[in-house]
Each structure stands twice: as structure tokens, then as C-alpha cells.
Design a protein around this motif. Sequence first.
Motif, short mmCIF file in Angstrom:
data_model
loop_
_atom_site.label_atom_id
_atom_site.label_comp_id
_atom_site.label_asym_id
_atom_site.label_seq_id
_atom_site.Cartn_x
_atom_site.Cartn_y
_atom_site.Cartn_z
N GLU A 74 50.63 -20.22 43.71
CA GLU A 74 50.44 -21.49 43.02
C GLU A 74 50.42 -22.60 44.08
OE1 GLU A 74 53.18 -24.48 40.34
OE2 GLU A 74 53.35 -22.33 40.00
N THR A 75 49.37 -23.39 44.09
CA THR A 75 49.26 -24.45 45.09
C THR A 75 50.27 -25.56 44.80
OG1 THR A 75 47.52 -25.53 43.80
CG2 THR A 75 46.83 -23.98 45.52
N SER A 76 50.68 -26.21 45.86
CA SER A 76 51.67 -27.28 45.76
C SER A 76 51.26 -28.41 46.69
CB SER A 76 53.06 -26.76 46.12
OG SER A 76 53.98 -27.82 46.28
N GLU A 77 51.71 -29.61 46.39
CA GLU A 77 51.39 -30.77 47.24
C GLU A 77 52.46 -31.01 48.30
OE1 GLU A 77 50.82 -34.07 44.66
OE2 GLU A 77 48.99 -33.27 43.73
N LYS A 78 53.49 -30.19 48.33
CA LYS A 78 54.58 -30.38 49.28
C LYS A 78 54.40 -29.45 50.48
CE LYS A 78 58.74 -30.56 47.78
NZ LYS A 78 59.98 -30.15 47.10
N THR A 79 54.49 -30.01 51.66
CA THR A 79 54.34 -29.22 52.89
C THR A 79 55.44 -28.16 53.00
OG1 THR A 79 53.37 -31.11 54.05
CG2 THR A 79 54.28 -29.36 55.41
N LEU A 80 56.64 -28.50 52.57
CA LEU A 80 57.77 -27.58 52.72
C LEU A 80 57.86 -26.56 51.59
CD1 LEU A 80 60.51 -30.00 54.11
CD2 LEU A 80 59.15 -28.31 55.34
N ASP A 81 56.90 -26.57 50.67
CA ASP A 81 56.76 -25.45 49.73
C ASP A 81 55.97 -24.38 50.45
OD1 ASP A 81 58.17 -26.53 47.66
OD2 ASP A 81 56.43 -27.21 46.53
N GLY A 226 54.72 -10.97 57.26
CA GLY A 226 53.53 -11.62 56.74
C GLY A 226 53.40 -13.03 57.30
N ALA A 227 52.31 -13.68 56.96
CA ALA A 227 52.08 -15.06 57.38
C ALA A 227 52.72 -16.01 56.36
CB ALA A 227 50.59 -15.33 57.49
N VAL A 228 52.82 -17.27 56.74
CA VAL A 228 53.38 -18.30 55.87
C VAL A 228 52.28 -19.26 55.46
CG1 VAL A 228 54.92 -20.30 55.76
CG2 VAL A 228 55.74 -18.16 56.72
N ARG A 229 52.18 -19.51 54.17
CA ARG A 229 51.19 -20.46 53.66
C ARG A 229 51.92 -21.71 53.17
NH1 ARG A 229 47.07 -18.41 49.17
NH2 ARG A 229 46.40 -17.17 50.99
N SER A 230 51.71 -22.82 53.88
CA SER A 230 52.35 -24.08 53.51
C SER A 230 51.59 -24.71 52.33
CB SER A 230 52.34 -25.03 54.71
OG SER A 230 52.87 -26.30 54.35
N GLY A 231 52.35 -25.40 51.47
CA GLY A 231 51.73 -26.03 50.31
C GLY A 231 51.41 -25.06 49.20
N ALA A 232 52.18 -23.98 49.11
CA ALA A 232 51.98 -22.97 48.06
C ALA A 232 53.31 -22.31 47.74
CB ALA A 232 50.97 -21.92 48.50
N LEU A 233 53.40 -21.75 46.54
CA LEU A 233 54.58 -21.03 46.11
C LEU A 233 54.17 -19.67 45.54
CD1 LEU A 233 56.59 -23.85 44.28
CD2 LEU A 233 57.18 -22.80 46.47
N GLU A 234 54.97 -18.66 45.79
CA GLU A 234 54.69 -17.33 45.25
C GLU A 234 55.30 -17.21 43.87
OE1 GLU A 234 55.38 -12.57 46.26
OE2 GLU A 234 56.44 -14.12 47.39
N ARG A 235 54.47 -16.89 42.90
CA ARG A 235 54.94 -16.68 41.54
C ARG A 235 55.56 -15.28 41.43
NH1 ARG A 235 55.50 -21.20 38.99
NH2 ARG A 235 55.43 -20.03 37.03
N SER A 236 56.12 -14.97 40.28
CA SER A 236 56.67 -13.63 40.07
C SER A 236 55.55 -12.61 40.00
CB SER A 236 57.47 -13.60 38.76
OG SER A 236 56.60 -13.65 37.65
N ASN A 237 55.88 -11.36 40.23
CA ASN A 237 54.88 -10.29 40.17
C ASN A 237 54.87 -9.60 38.81
OD1 ASN A 237 57.29 -8.93 40.36
ND2 ASN A 237 56.64 -7.54 41.99
N VAL A 238 55.33 -10.32 37.79
CA VAL A 238 55.39 -9.79 36.42
C VAL A 238 54.03 -9.96 35.74
CG1 VAL A 238 56.45 -10.01 34.14
CG2 VAL A 238 57.85 -10.25 36.21
N ASP A 239 53.50 -8.85 35.23
CA ASP A 239 52.28 -8.87 34.42
C ASP A 239 52.71 -8.79 32.96
OD1 ASP A 239 49.97 -8.25 32.94
OD2 ASP A 239 49.06 -7.15 34.59
N ILE A 240 52.57 -9.90 32.23
CA ILE A 240 53.06 -9.97 30.87
C ILE A 240 52.44 -8.90 29.98
CG2 ILE A 240 53.05 -11.37 28.77
CD1 ILE A 240 55.15 -12.25 30.63
N THR A 241 51.14 -8.67 30.13
CA THR A 241 50.47 -7.65 29.32
C THR A 241 51.08 -6.28 29.53
OG1 THR A 241 48.41 -8.92 29.44
CG2 THR A 241 48.25 -6.62 28.76
N GLU A 242 51.29 -5.92 30.79
CA GLU A 242 51.88 -4.62 31.11
C GLU A 242 53.30 -4.52 30.56
OE1 GLU A 242 53.19 -1.99 35.05
OE2 GLU A 242 52.08 -3.86 35.28
#
Length: 275
Positions: A74-81, A226-242
Motif C-alpha cells: 500500500e503506497t504511503s506519503e510518508k518517507t519513514l513508512d 530483501g530490499a526496503v521500499r520507502s513510502g509503502a507499507l506491507e499489508r497482511s498476506n490474508v486472502d479473504i476469499t480463501e
Amino acid sequence: MSFYTSLSGLKGAQTDMSVISNNIANAGSIGFKRSAAQFGDIFASSPSQSTKTIAGQGQRLNGITQQFTQGSYETSEKTLDMAIVGEGFFVVKGAPPTNAVTYSRNGAFTPLEDGTVVDTTGSTLQLLPVDTDGNVTDASLGGAYDLVLPKVSSTNPDADLVNVSVGIDGLVSATFADGSTEKLGKIAMASFPATEGLRPVGDAHWQSTGESGAPVIDSPGSGAMGAVRSGALERSNVDITEELVLLIAAQRNFQANAKAIEGASTLTQTVINMN
């Protein structure tokens, strides 16, 4: 005996539903990793008995394992996210007196008034020291230190901090009003020989255990990190349908075992009435 056999299945289905319910409840939690219940059958017989005439005795819970697959971003406007693209965990340290070190996939970091960068639990993000070229000089947990954003340049007290950037290699750089920059360090990350052995403590934080093995500390993009992506957050890996499909299956298992107990009760009552 059929009562206890069906009861073990009933308890197993209930545990399965609890695990799935927890996954669904945390579908929107940052950095959450889904879990899955694993079961095994119970079979017992004496050496003198033929296994061809012995029925199984139900099931048991072998364990609840976490699934450390990648979540969406999920993209974010904060550098420290920050989000981790690949393997690894952020290294964070709790407040004194415990100074407990935990490992997190929750990259929602915020600076405090004194410049200390903390996560949602108040734990401080750890950095590794670098030289003038940005190369890590001490890749160990003992060499890590708190990320504290400077308010002014170390070489010019009149130059205020104007910007902070985080590279994909985890290099944190500060830019000041006079145009100068300073390398504050690289984000400390950890990997483990057996990630599934980590102990969850909540808020997408884990502690190392004897089962997980000792952490391997390094900077993003090095080794298995792994690499670090600034300005983004990792969501959960839950697939609601599954999860909903698995929930339906668990409900059916629960109902079937309850029906088996009801059938065993009816048979017992019939035998009692014969007397």
C-alpha cells in the motif's frame, strides 16, 4: 470410544475455526502473517493386536504454523513508512529497562520530538554503522544503534534538517538547509534459519527462540535480506476469499463431528433401553 473420537474432531474443528477467524480479523493489519492449524491422526494398538482390526482414535493438533509469504503493498506519503520486498525483518528495540529486541514486518515508523524513530509499539528502529561510502562496518546486533534524526547538521549548527531519504539498500540519508547531506546508517535487518519458529508477540512483531535459531543481522539487499521500499507499507498476506472457503470447510467438519456424537448417543440410549 466413538464419543471421544468425535470429540477430538470437534475440538480440532473448533481450533481450526479460531485460527481462521483470527486471520480474517487481521486482514487489515499491517505486516500480519496468516496462520494455519495442522492436524495428525491418533492410532494406537498393542504389539499383539492386528492393526487391520483397530480403528483410529481421532485427531490431535500438531501445531499452528505461521505463513511468512509476502503481503501486498500500500503506497504511503510518508518517507519513514517502509515495506520489505522479500525476506527479512526490521530490528527494533524496546524502551528501558528491558531493551527487548524484537523483529517486525510492520514498517509504520514515526519520529518523536527528540528525533527518535519508533514504530507503533514505541520500539526504536535500529541502524547499522556505515563508512563514508555507505558500506556497513559492523553487521552485528551489538553494533546496531537507534535511528535518531538530527535537527541540525553536525558541521553547521545553523543548517536545519529539511529532508530524510531511505534507499532500497536501507541507507538513511539526511539533507540540511545548506545543501549538505549526512549518511546516518543502514537499516538493520534480520533473517532466521527457521522463520516458522519465531514467537509472535503481537503488532506484527516476533521474538527469536531456540526453534527459530539465532538471527543473522545484515543490511537490506545483502545475502538473504530483501530490499526496503520507502513510502509503502506491507499489508497482511490474508486472502479473504480463501479464508472464507476454509471457514466453511471447518464449519462442516464441526457439524459432521457433532452429528457423529449425536449418533453415538442414540446408539447408547438404544442399548440402555434394551435392558
